[in-house]
Scaffold this active site. Structure first.
Site, PDB file in Angstrom:
ATOM      1  N   HIS A  17       0.820  -1.217   0.000  1.00 27.49           N
ATOM      2  CA  HIS A  17       0.000   0.000   0.000  1.00 27.49           C
ATOM      3  C   HIS A  17       0.858   1.273   0.000  1.00 27.49           C
ATOM      4  O   HIS A  17       2.065   1.234   0.258  1.00 27.49           O
ATOM      5  CB  HIS A  17      -0.907   0.010   1.234  1.00 27.49           C
ATOM      6  CG  HIS A  17      -0.113  -0.018   2.520  1.00 27.49           C
ATOM      7  ND1 HIS A  17       0.490   1.102   3.051  1.00 27.49           N
ATOM      8  CD2 HIS A  17       0.214  -1.049   3.336  1.00 27.49           C
ATOM      9  CE1 HIS A  17       1.127   0.775   4.164  1.00 27.49           C
ATOM     10  NE2 HIS A  17       0.987  -0.530   4.354  1.00 27.49           N
ATOM     11  N   GLU A  91      -2.366  -7.484   6.926  1.00 26.18           N
ATOM     12  CA  GLU A  91      -1.014  -7.500   7.476  1.00 26.18           C
ATOM     13  C   GLU A  91      -0.923  -8.500   8.632  1.00 26.18           C
ATOM     14  O   GLU A  91      -1.949  -8.868   9.238  1.00 26.18           O
ATOM     15  CB  GLU A  91      -0.648  -6.095   7.962  1.00 26.18           C
ATOM     16  CG  GLU A  91       0.759  -5.949   8.531  1.00 26.18           C
ATOM     17  CD  GLU A  91       1.865  -6.244   7.526  1.00 26.18           C
ATOM     18  OE1 GLU A  91       2.028  -7.442   7.194  1.00 26.18           O
ATOM     19  OE2 GLU A  91       2.570  -5.311   7.115  1.00 26.18           O
TER      20      GLU A  91
END
Length: 220
Positions: A17, A91
């Site tokens: 990201h 994550e």
């Protein structure tokens, strides 16, 4: 749509990201929904469209965390694709160390993640899951991407997730390599293979990756 058999090689674009305030602070930001992109992060997400313009992307999968979804938006819009949100791309959860910026806590988090990448997925992340859970959920999204009919699939996810999965699953990438080579914001790791035959990293954040040698893995 014709479904590609799991034995036919494809390309995965593992994309970190864009920038967040937590990145700038060095904070362990892993819980949902997570911080949004900074202004710079939004620019990076827009620039990603040009970076990937030559890739024949047929599907976009994305972590549900805010920063990943915001990063995927310009790419998906340019492709006319609907992002497929998958919790498996989240994550690695930091557990008791969530939101910490303390170097010792960051080091402990990294040590557990490293154990998962080096063949010890049973090591627990205090206050969260273990490597068996993480690798299992990430593998499930990879298998879905391999079976979705696309020659190339983009997976918008997170830096530690990309590094640990790559070290655990790619034949030519070892733990030492991923510890020495971070994935920058909107950096792309290109992987080729199948869930059946295995995976090989072709490039890491724009640098070609060679075969594993007796002493080390080399960048081309």
């Amino acid at each position: 749509m014709t479904v590609i058999a799991l034995g036919v090689p494809m390309r995965l674009l593992l994309i970190r990201h864009g920038q967040t305030a937590a990145n700038l602070a060095g904070a362990l930001d892993t819980a949902a929904p997570g911080m949004p992109l900074t202004e710079a992060g939004h620019r990076q997400a827009g620039e990603l469209v040009g970076v990937l313009r030559d890739e024949r992307i047929g599907a976009v999968f994305v972590s549900p965390l805010t920063r990943a979804r915001q990063t995927a938006e310009p790419l998906a819009a340019a492709l006319g694709a609907r992002p497929r949100v998958r919790t498996g791309l989240r994550e690695l959860e930091a557990g008791v160390w969530e939101c910490s910026t303390a170097p010792d806590d960051v080091s402990r988090y990294a040590a557990v993640a490293s154990a998962w990448a080096s063949g010890r997925p049973e090591v627990p992340m205090p206050g969260a899951g273990d490597g068996t859970e993480f690798l299992g959920r990430f593998d499930a999204v990879v298998a879905e991407a391999a079976a979705c009919g696309a020659e190339v699939a983009a997976l918008v996810t997170h830096g530690t997730a990309v590094r640990i999965w790559s070290a655990a699953r790619a034949a030519n990438v070892c733990l030492g390599f991923v510890l020495e080579n971070e994935v920058p914001n909107t950096g792309v790791v290109v992987v080729e293979g199948t869930p059946v035959t295995g995976w090989r990293v072709l490039s890491w954040a724009g640098q070609e990756v060679g075969e594993r040698t007796a002493s080390a893995l080399v960048l081309g």
